[in-house]
Motif scaffolding. Sequence first.
Motif, PDB file in Angstrom:
ATOM      1  N   GLY A  36      60.936  33.549 -63.515  1.00 19.78           N
ATOM      2  CA  GLY A  36      60.768  32.092 -63.534  1.00 19.78           C
ATOM      3  C   GLY A  36      59.706  31.690 -62.503  1.00 19.78           C
ATOM      4  O   GLY A  36      58.599  32.238 -62.487  1.00 19.78           O
ATOM      5  N   GLU A  47      56.548  37.025 -65.246  1.00 22.03           N
ATOM      6  CA  GLU A  47      57.107  35.874 -65.980  1.00 22.03           C
ATOM      7  C   GLU A  47      56.169  35.548 -67.147  1.00 22.03           C
ATOM      8  O   GLU A  47      54.957  35.576 -66.991  1.00 22.03           O
ATOM      9  N   LEU A  51      55.585  28.036 -65.382  1.00 19.24           N
ATOM     10  CA  LEU A  51      56.438  28.521 -64.281  1.00 19.24           C
ATOM     11  C   LEU A  51      55.611  29.373 -63.325  1.00 19.24           C
ATOM     12  O   LEU A  51      55.762  29.285 -62.101  1.00 19.24           O
ATOM     13  N   ASP A  81      54.249  39.448 -70.705  1.00 20.81           N
ATOM     14  CA  ASP A  81      55.422  39.689 -71.551  1.00 20.81           C
ATOM     15  C   ASP A  81      55.985  41.051 -71.162  1.00 20.81           C
ATOM     16  O   ASP A  81      55.368  42.079 -71.438  1.00 20.81           O
ATOM     17  N   LEU A 115      67.161  38.660 -61.820  1.00 20.55           N
ATOM     18  CA  LEU A 115      68.259  37.686 -61.723  1.00 20.55           C
ATOM     19  C   LEU A 115      68.334  36.942 -63.054  1.00 20.55           C
ATOM     20  O   LEU A 115      67.392  36.236 -63.427  1.00 20.55           O
ATOM     21  N   HIS A 116      69.433  37.168 -63.768  1.00 24.92           N
ATOM     22  CA  HIS A 116      69.669  36.501 -65.047  1.00 24.92           C
ATOM     23  C   HIS A 116      68.545  36.730 -66.050  1.00 24.92           C
ATOM     24  O   HIS A 116      68.084  35.795 -66.713  1.00 24.92           O
ATOM     25  N   TYR A 122      67.357  38.678 -77.430  1.00 28.87           N
ATOM     26  CA  TYR A 122      66.253  39.659 -77.441  1.00 28.87           C
ATOM     27  C   TYR A 122      66.722  41.073 -77.788  1.00 28.87           C
ATOM     28  O   TYR A 122      66.205  42.043 -77.242  1.00 28.87           O
TER      29      TYR A 122
HETATM   30  C1  LIG Z   1      67.310  32.849 -67.386  1.00 26.86           C
HETATM   31  S1  LIG Z   1      65.677  32.740 -66.812  1.00 26.86           S
HETATM   32  C2  LIG Z   1      65.818  33.464 -65.213  1.00 26.86           C
HETATM   33  C3  LIG Z   1      64.701  33.047 -64.304  1.00 26.86           C
HETATM   34  C4  LIG Z   1      64.865  33.472 -62.840  1.00 26.86           C
HETATM   35  N1  LIG Z   1      65.117  34.870 -62.699  1.00 26.86           N
HETATM   36  C5  LIG Z   1      65.947  32.642 -62.205  1.00 26.86           C
HETATM   37  O1  LIG Z   1      67.081  33.118 -62.062  1.00 26.86           O
HETATM   38  O2  LIG Z   1      65.657  31.491 -61.849  1.00 26.86           O
HETATM   39  C6  LIG Z   1      64.853  33.967 -67.770  1.00 26.86           C
HETATM   40  C7  LIG Z   1      63.344  33.949 -67.587  1.00 26.86           C
HETATM   41  O3  LIG Z   1      62.783  34.977 -68.389  1.00 26.86           O
HETATM   42  C8  LIG Z   1      61.528  34.525 -68.868  1.00 26.86           C
HETATM   43  N2  LIG Z   1      61.128  35.357 -70.023  1.00 26.86           N
HETATM   44  C9  LIG Z   1      61.591  35.260 -71.284  1.00 26.86           C
HETATM   45  N3  LIG Z   1      60.998  36.193 -72.061  1.00 26.86           N
HETATM   46  C10 LIG Z   1      60.157  36.901 -71.271  1.00 26.86           C
HETATM   47  C11 LIG Z   1      59.264  37.996 -71.496  1.00 26.86           C
HETATM   48  N4  LIG Z   1      59.162  38.543 -72.718  1.00 26.86           N
HETATM   49  N5  LIG Z   1      58.519  38.453 -70.467  1.00 26.86           N
HETATM   50  C12 LIG Z   1      58.631  37.887 -69.234  1.00 26.86           C
HETATM   51  N6  LIG Z   1      59.481  36.848 -68.946  1.00 26.86           N
HETATM   52  C13 LIG Z   1      60.228  36.362 -69.952  1.00 26.86           C
HETATM   53  C14 LIG Z   1      61.798  33.073 -69.207  1.00 26.86           C
HETATM   54  O4  LIG Z   1      60.608  32.325 -69.314  1.00 26.86           O
HETATM   55  C15 LIG Z   1      62.681  32.653 -68.018  1.00 26.86           C
HETATM   56  O5  LIG Z   1      61.907  32.153 -66.952  1.00 26.86           O
END
Ligand SMILES: C[S@@+](CC[C@H](N)C(=O)[O-])C[C@H]1O[C@@H](n2cnc3c(N)ncnc32)[C@H](O)[C@@H]1O
Length: 272
Positions: A6, A26, A31, A52, A71-72, A103
């Motif tokens: 994020g 990210e 973000l 990605d 994290l998450h 995913y």
């Molecule tokens: C649940 S959020 C967690 C964000 C951060 N770790 C937090 O706890 O605040 C999941 C994050 O994964 C990113 N994300 C989703 N698909 C992704 C990908 N293929 N590659 C990199 N990031 C990705 C989203 O944009 C999002 O910011």
Amino acid sequence: MEWCGGKGHLGRYLHACYGSRVDTLEIDSTLVREGEELARKLDYPQSLHECDVLAEPSAVWLKPETHLLGLHACGGLHVTMLEKGVDAGTCRISLSPCCYHLYGPEQYQPMSGSGRVTGLHLTREELRNAVRQTETAPARQRRQRAQMQSWRLGFDALQQQITGTGQYMPVPSLPTRLLKGSFEAFCRHCAELKGLSLAENLDFFRFEREGLALFRQRSREDLVRMLFRRPLEVWLALDRVLFLEENGYQCRLLQFCPPALTPRNLLLDAHR
Ligand SMILES: C[S@@+](CC[C@H](N)C(=O)[O-])C[C@H]1O[C@@H](n2cnc3c(N)ncnc32)[C@H](O)[C@@H]1O
């Protein structure tokens, strides 16, 4: 290396605590830009990279001396994190998993050999049960959700009677302002969205009561489902722990905060 970070809040926190240099991966460019701005203002050695994680080759980012953190990171994002971390032999992997159903394939593939031999078959929909709960939602939001579900079920009972199909009709997401009006106005709004015409003399009160009864029945079924929620989540976390152990890591599984702060409070912490 912060995986799916994020705006990179965790990375900045780690720098504040331990002085670490942090790279954050990210996919969302907004973000990334906002995170870079925060790091620049604080003059922290943190770089955010727009990428990605499902597509990038791991070798670019991960080295044996890397501490890999997530994290998450949802479902397939953290599965990829663990697989790429293991391939690169990163010295430490710390992960708080979430949304196991996202995913990934329709049918869950256990990560560990021990998980695969259990013969437990889980669909994506069943995986979703591991994270179904609203403990952190405020009471008002929970009340609104209950009313919305009850009215949706009431509308569905009504449309099934009119169309005679006996089939559930999905209605797209609806604004909560509709809950301030009457059930009849709610039904007329849904009917318009679905191209249905409703007669003037329908017994809306009957369908409102039917929706409430269906909602109560579903809530009772959910109580039973909820009994299995945490065991399922722990099973999935242990599958990840065993995968790491089968690949030469020593792993601890902890809870890092009370569930009222976030119910996704499991932490896998693995060292080589
Ligand atoms: C649940 S959020 C967690 C964000 C951060 N770790 C937090 O706890 O605040 C999941 C994050 O994964 C990113 N994300 C989703 N698909 C992704 C990908 N293929 N590659 C990199 N990031 C990705 C989203 O944009 C999002 O910011």
